[in-house]
Design an enzyme around this catalytic site. Sequence first.
Site, PDB file in Angstrom:
ATOM      1  N   GLY A   7      -1.923  11.918  -0.959  1.00 38.66           N
ATOM      2  CA  GLY A   7      -1.635  10.622  -1.572  1.00 38.66           C
ATOM      3  C   GLY A   7      -0.945   9.772  -0.514  1.00 38.66           C
ATOM      4  N   GLY A   9      -0.396   6.584  -0.916  1.00 39.46           N
ATOM      5  CA  GLY A   9       0.080   5.379  -1.588  1.00 39.46           C
ATOM      6  C   GLY A   9       1.547   5.148  -1.269  1.00 39.46           C
ATOM      7  N   GLY A  12       3.691   8.606  -1.304  1.00 40.11           N
ATOM      8  CA  GLY A  12       3.229   9.533  -0.269  1.00 40.11           C
ATOM      9  C   GLY A  12       3.527   9.021   1.132  1.00 40.11           C
ATOM     10  NE  ARG A  88       9.427   9.175 -14.499  1.00 40.58           N
ATOM     11  CZ  ARG A  88      10.550   8.595 -14.946  1.00 40.58           C
ATOM     12  NH1 ARG A  88      10.825   8.585 -16.231  1.00 40.58           N
ATOM     13  NH2 ARG A  88      11.401   8.042 -14.096  1.00 40.58           N
ATOM     14  CB  VAL A 118       5.766  13.776  -5.969  1.00 44.26           C
ATOM     15  CG1 VAL A 118       6.513  12.466  -6.222  1.00 44.26           C
ATOM     16  CG2 VAL A 118       6.470  14.568  -4.866  1.00 44.26           C
ATOM     17  CB  SER A 119       1.314  13.652  -9.305  1.00 42.52           C
ATOM     18  OG  SER A 119       0.864  13.656  -7.977  1.00 42.52           O
ATOM     19  CG  ASP A 148      15.400  11.700 -12.608  1.00 43.47           C
ATOM     20  OD1 ASP A 148      14.884  10.597 -12.348  1.00 43.47           O
ATOM     21  OD2 ASP A 148      14.768  12.635 -13.136  1.00 43.47           O
ATOM     22  NE  ARG A 151      15.279   5.907  -9.733  1.00 38.37           N
ATOM     23  CZ  ARG A 151      13.990   6.100 -10.009  1.00 38.37           C
ATOM     24  NH1 ARG A 151      13.635   6.825 -11.054  1.00 38.37           N
ATOM     25  NH2 ARG A 151      13.069   5.552  -9.250  1.00 38.37           N
ATOM     26  CG  HIS A 175      10.933  12.999 -13.397  1.00 38.86           C
ATOM     27  ND1 HIS A 175      12.022  12.280 -12.970  1.00 38.86           N
ATOM     28  CD2 HIS A 175       9.850  12.341 -12.911  1.00 38.86           C
ATOM     29  CE1 HIS A 175      11.615  11.246 -12.262  1.00 38.86           C
ATOM     30  NE2 HIS A 175      10.304  11.249 -12.219  1.00 38.86           N
TER      31      HIS A 175
HETATM   32  P1  NAI Z   1      -0.036   4.799  -5.523  1.00 39.14           P
HETATM   33  O1  NAI Z   1      -1.077   4.287  -6.432  1.00 39.14           O
HETATM   34  O2  NAI Z   1       0.656   3.860  -4.601  1.00 39.14           O
HETATM   35  O3  NAI Z   1      -0.624   5.999  -4.650  1.00 39.14           O
HETATM   36  C1  NAI Z   1      -1.361   7.045  -5.191  1.00 39.14           C
HETATM   37  C2  NAI Z   1      -2.418   7.417  -4.175  1.00 39.14           C
HETATM   38  O4  NAI Z   1      -3.108   8.581  -4.641  1.00 39.14           O
HETATM   39  C3  NAI Z   1      -3.476   6.326  -3.960  1.00 39.14           C
HETATM   40  O5  NAI Z   1      -3.490   5.932  -2.605  1.00 39.14           O
HETATM   41  C4  NAI Z   1      -4.759   6.993  -4.376  1.00 39.14           C
HETATM   42  O6  NAI Z   1      -5.890   6.579  -3.614  1.00 39.14           O
HETATM   43  C5  NAI Z   1      -4.435   8.459  -4.159  1.00 39.14           C
HETATM   44  N1  NAI Z   1      -5.322   9.376  -4.871  1.00 39.14           N
HETATM   45  C6  NAI Z   1      -5.849   9.264  -6.101  1.00 39.14           C
HETATM   46  N2  NAI Z   1      -6.634  10.318  -6.369  1.00 39.14           N
HETATM   47  C7  NAI Z   1      -6.605  11.118  -5.278  1.00 39.14           C
HETATM   48  C8  NAI Z   1      -7.205  12.358  -4.954  1.00 39.14           C
HETATM   49  N3  NAI Z   1      -8.007  13.007  -5.811  1.00 39.14           N
HETATM   50  N4  NAI Z   1      -6.956  12.885  -3.740  1.00 39.14           N
HETATM   51  C9  NAI Z   1      -6.157  12.254  -2.855  1.00 39.14           C
HETATM   52  N5  NAI Z   1      -5.567  11.077  -3.111  1.00 39.14           N
HETATM   53  C10 NAI Z   1      -5.781  10.514  -4.312  1.00 39.14           C
HETATM   54  O7  NAI Z   1       1.057   5.541  -6.464  1.00 39.14           O
HETATM   55  P2  NAI Z   1       2.551   5.938  -6.054  1.00 39.14           P
HETATM   56  O8  NAI Z   1       3.463   4.848  -6.419  1.00 39.14           O
HETATM   57  O9  NAI Z   1       2.540   6.471  -4.682  1.00 39.14           O
HETATM   58  O10 NAI Z   1       2.841   7.135  -7.098  1.00 39.14           O
HETATM   59  C11 NAI Z   1       2.171   8.358  -6.952  1.00 39.14           C
HETATM   60  C12 NAI Z   1       2.544   9.298  -8.082  1.00 39.14           C
HETATM   61  O11 NAI Z   1       3.910   9.687  -7.955  1.00 39.14           O
HETATM   62  C13 NAI Z   1       2.412   8.686  -9.476  1.00 39.14           C
HETATM   63  O12 NAI Z   1       1.888   9.635 -10.389  1.00 39.14           O
HETATM   64  C14 NAI Z   1       3.836   8.345  -9.840  1.00 39.14           C
HETATM   65  O13 NAI Z   1       4.047   8.273 -11.222  1.00 39.14           O
HETATM   66  C15 NAI Z   1       4.560   9.513  -9.207  1.00 39.14           C
HETATM   67  N6  NAI Z   1       5.983   9.331  -8.972  1.00 39.14           N
HETATM   68  C16 NAI Z   1       6.782  10.419  -9.162  1.00 39.14           C
HETATM   69  C17 NAI Z   1       8.130  10.364  -8.926  1.00 39.14           C
HETATM   70  C18 NAI Z   1       8.971  11.581  -9.125  1.00 39.14           C
HETATM   71  O14 NAI Z   1      10.198  11.484  -9.052  1.00 39.14           O
HETATM   72  N7  NAI Z   1       8.397  12.748  -9.386  1.00 39.14           N
HETATM   73  C19 NAI Z   1       8.768   9.105  -8.481  1.00 39.14           C
HETATM   74  C20 NAI Z   1       7.831   8.020  -8.256  1.00 39.14           C
HETATM   75  C21 NAI Z   1       6.485   8.144  -8.505  1.00 39.14           C
END
Ligand code: NAI
Length: 308
Positions: A7, A9, A12, A88, A118-119, A148, A151, A175
């Site tokens: 990931g 994004g 990542g 979430r 993390v997802s 958390d 924060r 979470h």
């Molecule tokens: P984002 O949309 O910016 O990035 C996600 C990336 O995953 C995208 O670039 C997308 O192309 C890629 N992706 C999708 N399917 C894929 C696959 N099969 N293989 C490889 N890459 C793939 O989202 P962001 O903001 O980076 O968030 C990512 C995840 O982390 C979300 O589920 C979000 O809810 C979660 N998250 C978890 C936190 C935690 O504390 N555990 C804190 C913040 C976010």
Amino acid sequence: MKITVVGAGAVGATTADNIVRRELAEEVVLVDIKEGLSEGKALDMFQTATLLEFDTKITGSTNDYSKTAGSDVVVITSGIPRKPGMTREELIGTNAGIVKSVVDNALKYSPDAIFVIVSNPMDTMTYLTLKESGLPKNRIIGMGGILDSSRFKTYLSLAIGCQPNDLHATVIGGHGDTTMIPLTRLATYNGVPVSQFLSADQLKQVAADTMVGGATLTKLIGTSAWYAPGASSALLVESIVRDQKRVFPCCVYLDGEYGQSDICLGVPVVIGRTGWERVIDYKLNSEEQDAFSKSADAVRNMNNVLAT
Ligand code: NAI
């Protein structure tokens, strides 16, 4: 040491950025399904090597897992983030499929890796990874409690008027906005209980703000946060690769600890080179234990959605 971040994004890329800046590995591979995204972000980051003076090499890969072969740690951030007003938990349908395929692919090339999930919904994605991979439980760690807790410390520091680094405070449980448990009773400011600095009402407010900490940011930014999530993920990776044995609240598979079994939930654990090494017993009082059981019930309901 080799680390893969899946990931590229917001979360990542920020995780990878923190990892290379801290030189936690000789090599970092950033993977994304979106053509060119990981290669572009990795090259951009590598071009900071001489500016920030780090020696870690970072490359990108569009879904080619052979480039991740032999990774010691795989961090999974792939999937959709929430939008304002979303929980979430609403991400489960899409993200379960993504996490499952990523785990399968990554495992083929890095059978000895430790997996950091993390997802979101992270507790359920961690449980899914455990069931899908068949790996020993110690090698699967969900990241949520570190974020958390940071924060929680931020809001406590604002209420007390002190430096966040002078605080010790932990969030356990799920979470999720309603499942996390900020442990106000155990929070301290330079070793002194925070209840000596804040009233019961103020503490209640801090706990409430902590629980919706992610949603507050999502509302402001329009999507979920990345700086603190990326820094939290990198801190967890650091304790693994440097065998630091730091105690962090992480989502791990419970087998009787804190009165729960067959569930992945946030509890304090020792993090070292083999993954999470043991659960630390915080000796919860009955009110906290009750909140933990309720949190487990909610996460278990979410896990059951996977089976349907
Ligand atoms: P984002 O949309 O910016 O990035 C996600 C990336 O995953 C995208 O670039 C997308 O192309 C890629 N992706 C999708 N399917 C894929 C696959 N099969 N293989 C490889 N890459 C793939 O989202 P962001 O903001 O980076 O968030 C990512 C995840 O982390 C979300 O589920 C979000 O809810 C979660 N998250 C978890 C936190 C935690 O504390 N555990 C804190 C913040 C976010």
